[in-house]
Design a protein around this motif. Structure first.
Motif, PDB file in Angstrom:
ATOM      1  N   LYS A 139       0.852  -1.186   0.000  1.00 28.54           N
ATOM      2  CA  LYS A 139       0.000   0.000   0.000  1.00 28.54           C
ATOM      3  C   LYS A 139       0.885   1.232   0.000  1.00 28.54           C
ATOM      4  O   LYS A 139       1.753   1.400   0.871  1.00 28.54           O
ATOM      5  CB  LYS A 139      -0.905  -0.005   1.238  1.00 28.54           C
ATOM      6  CG  LYS A 139      -1.827   1.205   1.355  1.00 28.54           C
ATOM      7  CD  LYS A 139      -2.932   1.186   0.332  1.00 28.54           C
ATOM      8  CE  LYS A 139      -3.950   2.298   0.582  1.00 28.54           C
ATOM      9  NZ  LYS A 139      -5.021   2.319  -0.424  1.00 28.54           N
ATOM     10  N   ASP A 140       0.685   2.093  -0.986  1.00 29.91           N
ATOM     11  CA  ASP A 140       1.521   3.270  -1.158  1.00 29.91           C
ATOM     12  C   ASP A 140       0.737   4.535  -0.810  1.00 29.91           C
ATOM     13  O   ASP A 140      -0.138   4.967  -1.557  1.00 29.91           O
ATOM     14  CB  ASP A 140       2.018   3.324  -2.609  1.00 29.91           C
ATOM     15  CG  ASP A 140       2.972   4.480  -2.870  1.00 29.91           C
ATOM     16  OD1 ASP A 140       3.291   5.221  -1.929  1.00 29.91           O
ATOM     17  OD2 ASP A 140       3.409   4.624  -4.028  1.00 29.91           O
ATOM     18  N   PHE A 141       1.054   5.136   0.342  1.00 18.95           N
ATOM     19  CA  PHE A 141       0.403   6.364   0.764  1.00 18.95           C
ATOM     20  C   PHE A 141       1.122   7.605   0.250  1.00 18.95           C
ATOM     21  O   PHE A 141       0.661   8.720   0.470  1.00 18.95           O
ATOM     22  CB  PHE A 141       0.335   6.420   2.297  1.00 18.95           C
ATOM     23  CG  PHE A 141      -0.749   5.577   2.902  1.00 18.95           C
ATOM     24  CD1 PHE A 141      -1.987   6.115   3.206  1.00 18.95           C
ATOM     25  CD2 PHE A 141      -0.535   4.236   3.159  1.00 18.95           C
ATOM     26  CE1 PHE A 141      -2.986   5.337   3.763  1.00 18.95           C
ATOM     27  CE2 PHE A 141      -1.525   3.445   3.712  1.00 18.95           C
ATOM     28  CZ  PHE A 141      -2.760   4.002   4.015  1.00 18.95           C
ATOM     29  N   VAL A 142       2.255   7.420  -0.440  1.00 19.85           N
ATOM     30  CA  VAL A 142       3.055   8.552  -0.914  1.00 19.85           C
ATOM     31  C   VAL A 142       2.772   8.859  -2.383  1.00 19.85           C
ATOM     32  O   VAL A 142       2.341   9.963  -2.733  1.00 19.85           O
ATOM     33  CB  VAL A 142       4.561   8.284  -0.710  1.00 19.85           C
ATOM     34  CG1 VAL A 142       5.384   9.471  -1.221  1.00 19.85           C
ATOM     35  CG2 VAL A 142       4.866   8.031   0.765  1.00 19.85           C
ATOM     36  N   SER A 184       3.742  -4.532   3.103  1.00 20.95           N
ATOM     37  CA  SER A 184       4.545  -3.319   3.019  1.00 20.95           C
ATOM     38  C   SER A 184       3.637  -2.101   2.874  1.00 20.95           C
ATOM     39  O   SER A 184       2.810  -2.036   1.970  1.00 20.95           O
ATOM     40  CB  SER A 184       5.492  -3.399   1.815  1.00 20.95           C
ATOM     41  OG  SER A 184       6.179  -2.181   1.645  1.00 20.95           O
ATOM     42  N   VAL A 185       3.819  -1.145   3.773  1.00 22.25           N
ATOM     43  CA  VAL A 185       3.044   0.090   3.725  1.00 22.25           C
ATOM     44  C   VAL A 185       4.015   1.255   3.566  1.00 22.25           C
ATOM     45  O   VAL A 185       4.776   1.575   4.480  1.00 22.25           O
ATOM     46  CB  VAL A 185       2.198   0.277   4.998  1.00 22.25           C
ATOM     47  CG1 VAL A 185       1.294   1.488   4.849  1.00 22.25           C
ATOM     48  CG2 VAL A 185       1.372  -0.965   5.287  1.00 22.25           C
ATOM     49  N   LYS A 186       4.004   1.843   2.379  1.00 20.43           N
ATOM     50  CA  LYS A 186       4.918   2.954   2.116  1.00 20.43           C
ATOM     51  C   LYS A 186       4.295   4.262   2.580  1.00 20.43           C
ATOM     52  O   LYS A 186       3.293   4.714   2.018  1.00 20.43           O
ATOM     53  CB  LYS A 186       5.255   3.044   0.624  1.00 20.43           C
ATOM     54  CG  LYS A 186       6.199   4.210   0.294  1.00 20.43           C
ATOM     55  CD  LYS A 186       6.616   4.194  -1.164  1.00 20.43           C
ATOM     56  CE  LYS A 186       7.459   5.421  -1.507  1.00 20.43           C
ATOM     57  NZ  LYS A 186       8.697   5.525  -0.691  1.00 20.43           N
ATOM     58  N   VAL A 187       4.917   4.852   3.589  1.00 21.66           N
ATOM     59  CA  VAL A 187       4.422   6.116   4.108  1.00 21.66           C
ATOM     60  C   VAL A 187       5.545   7.153   4.174  1.00 21.66           C
ATOM     61  O   VAL A 187       5.295   8.328   4.429  1.00 21.66           O
ATOM     62  CB  VAL A 187       3.774   5.909   5.501  1.00 21.66           C
ATOM     63  CG1 VAL A 187       4.831   5.614   6.549  1.00 21.66           C
ATOM     64  CG2 VAL A 187       2.904   7.086   5.902  1.00 21.66           C
ATOM     65  N   LEU A 188       6.795   6.707   3.914  1.00 27.07           N
ATOM     66  CA  LEU A 188       7.944   7.603   3.890  1.00 27.07           C
ATOM     67  C   LEU A 188       8.418   7.774   2.450  1.00 27.07           C
ATOM     68  O   LEU A 188       8.405   6.823   1.668  1.00 27.07           O
ATOM     69  CB  LEU A 188       9.087   7.041   4.747  1.00 27.07           C
ATOM     70  CG  LEU A 188       8.757   6.747   6.212  1.00 27.07           C
ATOM     71  CD1 LEU A 188       9.993   6.212   6.929  1.00 27.07           C
ATOM     72  CD2 LEU A 188       8.220   7.979   6.912  1.00 27.07           C
ATOM     73  N   GLY A 194       8.335  11.667   6.249  1.00 23.40           N
ATOM     74  CA  GLY A 194       6.890  11.591   6.148  1.00 23.40           C
ATOM     75  C   GLY A 194       6.245  12.410   7.249  1.00 23.40           C
ATOM     76  O   GLY A 194       6.926  12.912   8.145  1.00 23.40           O
ATOM     77  N   ASN A 195       4.943  12.542   7.178  1.00 24.29           N
ATOM     78  CA  ASN A 195       4.205  13.306   8.175  1.00 24.29           C
ATOM     79  C   ASN A 195       3.538  12.384   9.189  1.00 24.29           C
ATOM     80  O   ASN A 195       3.122  11.270   8.856  1.00 24.29           O
ATOM     81  CB  ASN A 195       3.124  14.163   7.504  1.00 24.29           C
ATOM     82  CG  ASN A 195       3.709  15.207   6.578  1.00 24.29           C
ATOM     83  OD1 ASN A 195       4.750  15.792   6.870  1.00 24.29           O
ATOM     84  ND2 ASN A 195       3.044  15.429   5.455  1.00 24.29           N
ATOM     85  N   THR A 196       3.433  12.874  10.405  1.00 21.77           N
ATOM     86  CA  THR A 196       2.769  12.107  11.451  1.00 21.77           C
ATOM     87  C   THR A 196       1.341  11.753  11.044  1.00 21.77           C
ATOM     88  O   THR A 196       0.880  10.630  11.263  1.00 21.77           O
ATOM     89  CB  THR A 196       2.754  12.906  12.767  1.00 21.77           C
ATOM     90  OG1 THR A 196       4.100  13.094  13.216  1.00 21.77           O
ATOM     91  CG2 THR A 196       1.968  12.165  13.842  1.00 21.77           C
ATOM     92  N   SER A 197       0.664  12.689  10.401  1.00 23.63           N
ATOM     93  CA  SER A 197      -0.725  12.436  10.009  1.00 23.63           C
ATOM     94  C   SER A 197      -0.818  11.267   9.028  1.00 23.63           C
ATOM     95  O   SER A 197      -1.767  10.475   9.075  1.00 23.63           O
ATOM     96  CB  SER A 197      -1.335  13.695   9.389  1.00 23.63           C
ATOM     97  OG  SER A 197      -0.561  14.142   8.287  1.00 23.63           O
TER      98      SER A 197
END
Length: 298
Positions: A139-142, A184-188, A194-197
């Motif tokens: 999952k890619d949050f970026v 795998s969760v991409k958040v950085l 990355g942001n805390t939120s």
């Protein structure tokens, strides 16, 4: 005049040392941009010991104090400065030091257990996808990509320590749980930031989708400066919420040692399994082990 610090040129370990207000001497690898020449004179004047040239990365290895590292980041020709680590490359030693070999021949190999790694993503390394692909989700949050990738390397590095099966080395360099599955969760981003939120949204998503991937464990090899009391810190609250939902949560304490009170959030939570760094001396024996100087302290 105080030097400007370009953190984008420093690996996380050195960033932690820069923030610790000491002037330790560190073994570092300095890489120059591909179209620039290595400035050996400049490096020699700032270095305590020039170890050797590394043309493969258009750079060199040397020992350098924090103040000199900060100074050399101001050189526009310098591309990146990384810690010359001797710890993580020898998983045959690390496994024995932490006792993983004691369970090698038992059923406890991580099989059918999914670990969510919140990090920079993951590359489909052979040790994770052969003979069976154990990257069960990405999952890619970026960048909102659907294919598994890692544009920094840190997430893949962590996944290898955790669940690499040693396929590429014929079993020599295994991770701690070589049959575990990885979500795998991409958040950085590519710089490891990355942001805390974003991380809070990530944890919520993992909780909501726990049955889809059969996730049991959440790994935070990241953190933020703990600016709040534990019960008010947002990352701690998110980690504790996951624990309330029967997840096991593991978090790195950070690389801001050796000063006291430098543990990062969410590792400050009393319910999280907080992990520091060990200098194993590159031996299996434990009598020469010590807490790595850069490891954050409580």
């Amino acid at each position: 005049m105080k030097n400007h610090i370009d953190y984008n040129k420093l690996c996380p370990i050195i960033q932690g040392q820069v923030n610790s207000s000491n002037n330790n001497i560190l073994p570092v690898i300095i890489s120059y941009k591909s179209d620039k020449k290595i400035k050996e004179g400049k490096i020699s004047s700032l270095s305590n010991k020039l170890n050797y040239n590394l043309p493969i990365v258009n750079g060199c290895a040397c020992d350098m104090c924090i103040q000199s590292i900060i100074e050399i980041t101001e050189d526009p020709d310098v591309e990146f400065i990384s810690y010359d680590s001797k710890v993580f490359a020898v998983m045959d030693v690390a496994r024995s030091v932490v006792g993983a070999d004691l369970i090698t021949n038992t059923k406890y190999t991580g099989k059918n257990i999914t670990v969510a790694i919140i990090d920079t993503g993951i590359s489909p390394h052979a040790d994770l996808v052969y003979p069976t692909n154990r990257i069960v989700g990405f999952k890619d949050f970026v960048n909102k990509e659907t294919r598994a990738y890692d544009d920094n390397g840190h997430g893949t590095h962590c996944a290898g320590i955790l669940a690499g099966n040693g396929y590429s080395s014929k079993g020599k360099y295994k991770g701690i749980a070589p049959e575990a599955n990885i979500l795998s969760v991409k958040v950085l981003d590519e710089s490891g930031n990355g942001n805390t939120s974003d991380i809070l949204s990530t944890v919520q998503w993992i909780i909501e989708n726990r049955e889809v991937y059969k996730t049991r464990i959440i790994n935070f090899s990241l953190g933020a400066i703990a600016q709040y009391r534990e019960r008010r810190d947002p990352l701690v609250k998110a980690a504790n919420r996951a624990i309330d939902n029967n997840f096991i949560v593991v978090a790195a304490v950070g690389n801001s040692g050796p000063m006291r009170n430098t543990i990062l959030s969410p590792a400050t939570s009393r319910y999280v399994i907080s992990v520091g760094a060990l200098d194993d001396g590159r031996t299996v024996e434990t009598n020469d082990d010590s807490i790595a100087e850069f490891s954050s302290r409580g």
